[in-house]
Design an enzyme around this catalytic site. Structure first.
Site, PDB file in Angstrom:
ATOM      1  N   CYS A 161       0.832  -1.213   0.000  1.00  0.00           N
ATOM      2  CA  CYS A 161       0.000   0.000   0.000  1.00  0.00           C
ATOM      3  C   CYS A 161       0.859   1.252   0.000  1.00  0.00           C
ATOM      4  CB  CYS A 161      -0.943   0.004   1.200  1.00  0.00           C
ATOM      5  SG  CYS A 161      -2.145  -1.341   1.162  1.00  0.00           S
ATOM      6  N   THR A 162       1.929   1.238   0.749  1.00  0.00           N
ATOM      7  CA  THR A 162       2.825   2.394   0.783  1.00  0.00           C
ATOM      8  C   THR A 162       3.433   2.631  -0.593  1.00  0.00           C
ATOM      9  OG1 THR A 162       3.295   2.092   3.132  1.00  0.00           O
ATOM     10  CG2 THR A 162       4.909   3.338   1.850  1.00  0.00           C
TER      11      THR A 162
END
Length: 166
Positions: A54-55
């Site tokens: 996600c990052t």
């Protein structure tokens, strides 16, 4: 359980709390899909703040934000974490994308992107200026994500379609 909306159909409307970090201040407000009509919108559903994939995903969208804005598109990112978590994530990573909170995954369920035992599936929807789905990608496992170039290509196709010129 709902199925993901098909291209050409209206995206399910919603109102969610969210925040936009401008580099100094996190501005909190309600985001309504109906308020975004008039320009293309990318909805990026992601499983969690500060997780590795996600990052990378949100940082890649953030680094290309000027390209999205340059073609008149907006990008909203949605997950189940609360606004305090979103604010820490945005500040730590310098994210200038609005981060919306879907507590209880009601919106993810309306978009048909939840699965038992998995929760929210990493998904991206490109909506046209009228709020209809132009393109979508729903990941099976969510270990990868659609790159900004893919989304920008879909937005370019949307902007060049005959319906976009009418």
């Amino acid at each position: 359980m709902a199925r993901p909306p098909e291209p050409g159909t209206p995206a399910p409307d919603f109102a969610l709390p969210g925040l936009h970090f401008d580099g100094e201040t996190a501005h909190r407000r309600e985001y309504r899909l109906s308020d975004a009509k008039g320009s293309p919108l990318v909805l990026a559903f992601y499983p969690g703040d500060d997780t590795p994939v996600c990052t990378r995903q949100l940082c890649s969208y953030n680094s290309e934000l000027d390209r999205f804005v340059g073609i008149g598109a907006t990008v909203w990112c949605i997950s189940g974490q609360d606004l305090d978590s979103h604010e820490r994530f945005a500040r730590r990573r310098g994210l200038r994308l609005p981060l919306l909170t879907d507590a209880g995954e009601a919106v993810a369920k309306a978009y048909g992107i939840t699965a038992p035992g998995i929760g929210l599936r990493r998904s991206v929807f490109v909506l046209d200026a009228n709020g209809a789905v132009h393109w979508r990608h729903v990941a099976l496992a969510g270990l990868t994500f659609r790159r900004p170039d893919t989304l920008l290509e879909q937005l370019a196709r949307l902007n060049s379609s005959p319906a976009a010129r009418n």
